[in-house]
Scaffold this active site. Structure first.
Site, mmCIF file in Angstrom:
data_model
loop_
_atom_site.group_PDB
_atom_site.id
_atom_site.type_symbol
_atom_site.label_atom_id
_atom_site.label_comp_id
_atom_site.label_asym_id
_atom_site.label_seq_id
_atom_site.Cartn_x
_atom_site.Cartn_y
_atom_site.Cartn_z
ATOM 1 N N GLU A 16 0.842 -1.177 -0.054
ATOM 2 C CA GLU A 16 0.000 0.157 0.058
ATOM 3 C C GLU A 16 0.847 1.381 -0.150
ATOM 4 O O GLU A 16 1.136 1.768 1.232
ATOM 5 C CB GLU A 16 -1.086 0.072 1.173
ATOM 6 C CG GLU A 16 -2.020 -1.020 1.298
ATOM 7 C CD GLU A 16 -3.072 -1.009 2.060
ATOM 8 O OE1 GLU A 16 -2.886 0.063 3.045
ATOM 9 O OE2 GLU A 16 -4.290 -1.654 2.232
ATOM 10 N N GLU A 55 -5.946 -7.402 -1.374
ATOM 11 C CA GLU A 55 -6.339 -7.403 -0.041
ATOM 12 C C GLU A 55 -7.701 -6.309 0.283
ATOM 13 O O GLU A 55 -7.897 -5.582 -0.391
ATOM 14 C CB GLU A 55 -5.271 -6.619 0.882
ATOM 15 C CG GLU A 55 -5.421 -6.382 2.527
ATOM 16 C CD GLU A 55 -4.573 -5.637 3.227
ATOM 17 O OE1 GLU A 55 -3.592 -5.771 2.896
ATOM 18 O OE2 GLU A 55 -4.840 -4.586 3.965
HETATM 19 C C1 IDC Z 1 -3.472 -3.913 10.051
HETATM 20 C C2 IDC Z 1 -3.538 -4.909 11.120
HETATM 21 C C3 IDC Z 1 -3.284 -4.606 12.583
HETATM 22 C C4 IDC Z 1 -2.036 -3.871 12.694
HETATM 23 C C5 IDC Z 1 -1.938 -2.905 11.718
HETATM 24 C C6 IDC Z 1 -0.511 -2.259 11.590
HETATM 25 O O1 IDC Z 1 -4.785 -5.645 10.879
HETATM 26 O O2 IDC Z 1 -3.503 -5.774 13.441
HETATM 27 O O3 IDC Z 1 -1.703 -3.395 13.891
HETATM 28 O O4 IDC Z 1 -2.216 -3.329 10.273
HETATM 29 O O5 IDC Z 1 0.425 -3.030 10.973
HETATM 30 C C7 IDC Z 1 -4.328 -2.032 5.494
HETATM 31 C C8 IDC Z 1 -2.962 -2.814 5.402
HETATM 32 C C9 IDC Z 1 -2.770 -3.884 6.644
HETATM 33 C C10 IDC Z 1 -3.562 -3.333 7.665
HETATM 34 C C11 IDC Z 1 -5.077 -3.281 7.470
HETATM 35 C C12 IDC Z 1 -6.062 -3.276 8.599
HETATM 36 O O6 IDC Z 1 -2.416 -3.438 4.276
HETATM 37 O O7 IDC Z 1 -1.504 -3.969 7.117
HETATM 38 O O8 IDC Z 1 -3.397 -4.424 8.879
HETATM 39 N N1 IDC Z 1 -5.395 -2.474 6.307
HETATM 40 O O9 IDC Z 1 -5.711 -1.873 9.061
HETATM 41 N N2 IDC Z 1 -4.475 -1.314 4.832
HETATM 42 C C13 IDC Z 1 -5.839 -1.051 4.896
HETATM 43 C C14 IDC Z 1 -6.090 -1.614 6.063
#
Ligand code: IDC
Length: 462
Positions: free
Chosen positions: A288, A380
């Protein structure tokens, strides 16, 4: 038999054992070698070679291999006495690692140079025995390119390619892959084991397993060799079950993928060389990107894609997009900047991510418009808010999944894990046990996704 006795007698004489009282037991032999490129730069690289003795203890050993590419050379090695003649490399123990007990290992390393691709070495031998990873070194080494199980997603579709805006199978027909993403493998490693992968392949009938390898937050940057090797073993676990494996270089913070450009080149050179012969691997080069322009992302992609292509020319590569892979929508832009200035590469797709409770009609409208112009893959998405938590938005999730089905856009859901957050498919604590199959272990999000992913695929077979 007479020849064997004569041979044993000769050995006994050579060893100075005198009279042969009873035939000596045949020594068990076997070894395993883990080879990992830990760093790579223009024309040069550094690698680790972990040698494990699986047979009876040895005192004094020589490891040998032949380079797959004649341009590869060892320049300096350590923890052994190194030599190279033509493409043949030999390493002999030094004094302190002369003895390898059963199960004992020693870590060697070297820097080297290469000209063409930088593939892994062909078979290793330890004291003349081929290292197959099993005891009894005469067994043939594992097939580097096993046939995928019949009737599975990879068995039917084989090597994928991008055709027009679609992902197409070996018959050049569009397909949709539906599957699950891991959580960060640095945190949820224990969730990815034979039982959980069996459940994903057999109960969920998942086509796809996305391997989210964070780069920061305790990920790849902290242990490049360890994460590379873990990703490769997950690639093999997906392969054995006929699922596609998507290798996700999970950049997130910082949002500029160029911050990790050298790491990406090193990592992808290694995994692409190691997995080049496999048909089931898809590379996702930046999860991302955020806070950066499309031009910045495009520049990153045009430097990383050639590294992958040099090692694995036919694999599909997926490029993240602006605004957390929202095609720019989360930055107030949209798909038009990508359409106007696409990445200069073939056989690529563009990533789109959404979280159903946060991203709704205007995001769906962008995907609907873009789908006829750009090859898209939803690498994702979550059923909840963009934080990864909160309640499942069933209406929005269903609208999204119906749209993706209709447009034949593939997807991977965040996450196949037991994280304590609404997006996780399993209830907290599930990964401490062995049951990944009963309905009791699923969260609301997990039950919804399992019901969608397990419906029959319609893969064209001619
Ligand atoms: C989130 C995880 C969470 C973690 C956070 C930070 O669910 O447990 O603490 O990342 O690393 C994304 C990202 C993905 C995120 C997810 C939800 O690709 O890494 O995971 N998210 O926030 N993009 C949009 C949402």
């Amino acid at each position: 038999m007479r020849r064997l006795l004569a041979l044993l007698a000769t050995c006994a004489m050579v060893l100075g054992l005198g009279a042969l009282v009873s035939p000596p037991a045949v020594a068990a032999t076997g070894c395993k070698v883990d080879y990992t490129i830990t760093n790579q730069w223009s024309g040069g690289f550094q690698a680790g070679v972990k040698v494990t003795n699986l047979g009876d203890p040895v005192s004094g050993w020589t490891l040998k291999w032949t380079w797959a590419d004649s341009g590869q050379k060892v320049t300096q090695g350590w923890n052994g006495t190194w030599s190279q003649s033509g493409s043949a490399v030999g390493v002999t123990n030094v004094d302190w690692n002369r003895t390898l007990a059963t199960g004992g290992s020693t870590d060697l390393g070297f820097t080297g140079t290469f000209t063409g691709a930088n593939p892994g070495p062909a078979a290793f031998t330890l004291n003349g025995v081929t290292c197959t990873g099993t005891v009894g070194g005469e067994e043939p080494p594992p097939d580097p390119d096993p046939e995928p199980p019949t009737g599975t997603p990879v068995g039917i579709n084989a090597q994928l390619k991008v055709c027009g805006v679609y992902l197409c199978n070996q018959y050049n027909r569009p397909i949709q892959l539906r599957g699950m993403s891991t959580h960060g493998i640095q945190w949820f490693n224990k969730c990815y084991n034979n039982a959980s992968l069996d459940a994903l392949a057999n109960d969920w009938k998942s086509d796809l397993f996305r391997i989210a390898m964070y780069v920061q937050e305790g990920g790849y940057e902290t242990d490049p060799a360890g994460f590379t090797s873990r990703v490769n073993s997950l690639v093999d676990m997906a392969e054995a079950r006929g699922m596609y494996a998507m290798i996700d270089f999970h950049t997130l913070t910082p949002g500029d993928p160029n911050f990790n450009l050298e790491r990406a080149k090193t990592f992808f050179a290694s995994v692409a060389a190691r997995n080049a012969d496999k048909k089931h691997v898809i590379y996702e080069i930046a999860n991302e990107p955020n806070g950066v322009s499309w031009a910045t992302i495009k520049s990153y992609a045009e430097q990383v894609i050639p590294v992958i292509r040099a090692a694995d020319p036919d694999a599909v590569v997926i490029v993240g997009t602006r605004g957390w892979s929202s095609l720019g929508v989360s930055d107030g832009s949209n798909e038009s900047e990508v359409i106007a200035d696409p990445v200069d590469a073939t056989n690529i797709m563009y990533a789109f991510h959404f979280y159903a409770a946060s991203h709704q009609d205007n995001y769906r409208a962008a995907v609907s418009r873009a789908a006829s112009k750009l090859p898209l893959f939803v690498t994702e998405f979550g059923t909840v808010t963009y934080t990864g938590g909160g309640a499942v938005d069933r209406a929005s999730s269903t609208a999204w999944l119906d749209l993706l089905d209709q447009l034949k856009i593939g997807y991977a859901n965040w996450t196949y894990s037991d994280a304590n957050e609404g997006s996780a498919a399993f209830k907290p604590g599930t990964c401490n046990g062995t049951d990944y199959s009963s309905s009791g272990v699923l969260t609301e999000s997990g039950a919804l996704l399992k019901s969608r992913i397990s419906t029959p695929d319609t893969f064209p077979t001619s």
